[in-house]
Design a protein around this motif. Structure first.
Motif, short mmCIF file in Angstrom:
data_model
loop_
_atom_site.label_atom_id
_atom_site.label_comp_id
_atom_site.label_asym_id
_atom_site.label_seq_id
_atom_site.Cartn_x
_atom_site.Cartn_y
_atom_site.Cartn_z
N UNK A 167 -4.69 12.53 6.05
CA UNK A 167 -3.89 12.29 4.86
C UNK A 167 -3.02 11.04 5.03
N UNK A 168 -2.54 10.83 6.23
CA UNK A 168 -1.71 9.66 6.49
C UNK A 168 -2.52 8.38 6.32
N UNK B 176 -10.95 11.51 0.32
CA UNK B 176 -10.55 12.20 1.55
C UNK B 176 -11.75 12.71 2.35
N UNK B 177 -12.74 13.30 1.67
CA UNK B 177 -13.81 13.98 2.38
C UNK B 177 -15.15 13.27 2.20
N UNK C 125 -10.14 0.12 5.66
CA UNK C 125 -11.13 -0.68 4.93
C UNK C 125 -12.26 0.20 4.39
N UNK C 126 -12.60 1.24 5.13
CA UNK C 126 -13.64 2.16 4.69
C UNK C 126 -13.27 2.81 3.35
N UNK C 127 -12.01 3.22 3.25
CA UNK C 127 -11.53 3.84 2.02
C UNK C 127 -11.42 2.80 0.90
N UNK C 128 -10.86 1.65 1.23
CA UNK C 128 -10.58 0.63 0.21
C UNK C 128 -11.84 -0.03 -0.34
N UNK D 131 -4.03 3.62 3.22
CA UNK D 131 -5.09 2.81 2.61
C UNK D 131 -4.81 2.56 1.14
N UNK D 132 -4.33 3.58 0.43
CA UNK D 132 -4.07 3.45 -1.00
C UNK D 132 -2.87 2.54 -1.27
N UNK D 133 -1.94 2.49 -0.35
CA UNK D 133 -0.77 1.62 -0.51
C UNK D 133 -0.93 0.30 0.24
N UNK D 134 -2.13 0.07 0.80
CA UNK D 134 -2.47 -1.16 1.52
C UNK D 134 -1.44 -1.48 2.62
#
Length: 339
Positions: A44-45, A36-37, A61-64, A50-53
């Protein structure tokens, strides 16, 4: 020794269950914080998508591709280093021992630097091979210098510290003489997860799984390391074989971690003492808890390292050293030794 009554077993079961559940929950919270940070603001959305693709824009993509593999890598490397530290302390019968202090990490780091200078086009798999060779040579050198006899474990500590400084000096010398090839090594030598990606996770995963399986399989035998060598030998146990397997496992766990993330300091030393203070010397419980606490420590240390020089990244080794150095001094000066 009398068997533990059933009610005492039940009374111990729930605190241990709470302890392990809390450790897992803290790790999950650490992963969420890590995702998150950071440098980029994430809602949060967006995080949930991202976690659920459910999205594929730049933020997703940055998170994944950056934050998620980095968080997973922190958990894996922290677990490996913590278990390597526990096994080093058991094998050497020295509560202040760790692969970092005993020169094993320094040997792996030197081999990786030499590999980068001599064979700059080698991939991460090749670097892991170099790290294993360096760690193994350091371990063999330390044990050969220690010799045998009652003073062996004292000489092990002295030889380990000596080899650590020798290998570290040689590493710095290679970097000074080959700055054009090792400029990117500065962060790595302090210990860094900045470059962790799915490629690194896929590379280290077999070593992690293999190490955990071997540790679980050998756990009953590793309990011999808690006993005096003469007593264990008198019971007909193969103490030297168990000790040899323990050292190989330390090289496997620490070598692969150092090759990909650098010689991260003090995780190996700090975490086993934290776990031992909570559950004692029962290896059946101590081993898994040490792994969980190691993953948590490195995960949160990596998270904090992002804000030391925000918005720039800092090596995670700065945080672990800032925590571990005072604790090492405390352990060294503690009256009556450490448990």
């Amino acid at each position: 020794m009398k068997p533990m009554p059933m009610y005492e077993k039940q009374s111990r079961k729930w605190p241990l269950l709470f302890l392990f559940s809390t450790s897992i929950l803290i790790m999950m919270m650490g992963v969420i914080c890590s995702l998150k940070w950071g440098q980029a603001q994430v809602s949060w959305r967006t995080l949930l998508e991202a976690l659920t693709y459910q999205g594929s824009d730049k933020a997703h993509l940055y998170i994944q591709t950056l934050r998620l593999p980095r968080a997973i890598m922190a958990c894996i490397v922290g677990m490996q280093l913590a278990l390597a530290g526990l096994l080093t302390q058991l094998t050497t019968k020295n509560p202040l021992a760790s692969p970092h202090i005993f020169g094993i990490n320094a040997g792996a780091a030197l081999a990786v630097v030499v590999g980068l200078v001599a064979l700059p086009h080698f991939g991460n798999i090749g670097l892991i091979g170099f790290a294993f060779v360096g760690a193994a040579l350091s371990a063999l050198l330390i044990w050969s210098l220690a010799g045998t006899g009652r003073q062996q474990y004292v000489r092990l500590a002295l030889a380990g510290i000596t080899i650590h400084f020798l290998m570290s000096s040689l590493t710095e010398g290679f970097i000074i003489m080959n700055q054009h090839a090792t400029d990117s090594m500065i962060f790595w030598l302090v210990g860094s997860l900045n470059q962790a990606a799915w490629t690194e996770v896929r590379i280290i995963l077999p070593f992690f799984v293999g190490g955990m399986v071997l540790f679980s399989f050998m756990l009953p035998s590793f309990k011999l390391l808690l006993m005096d060598d003469d007593i264990a030998a008198g019971l007909g146990q193969r103490v030297n074989l168990v000790r040899g397997i323990s050292i190989l496992l330390v090289i496997l766990l620490a070598g692969s971690a150092v090759a990909l993330c650098g010689p991260i300091g003090f995780v190996c030393l700090l975490v086993p003492h934290m776990a031992r203070a909570m559950v004692g010397n029962n290896l059946t419980i101590l081993g898994p808890l040490t792994a969980l606490l190691g993953g948590n420590l490195l995960l949160y240390a990596d998270f904090l390292s992002r804000f030391i020089a925000f918005p720039f990244e800092s090596p995670v080794g700065i945080v672990t050293s800032a925590i571990g150095a005072p604790y090492f001094i405390y352990l060294a000066r503690k009256q009556g030794g450490v448990r």
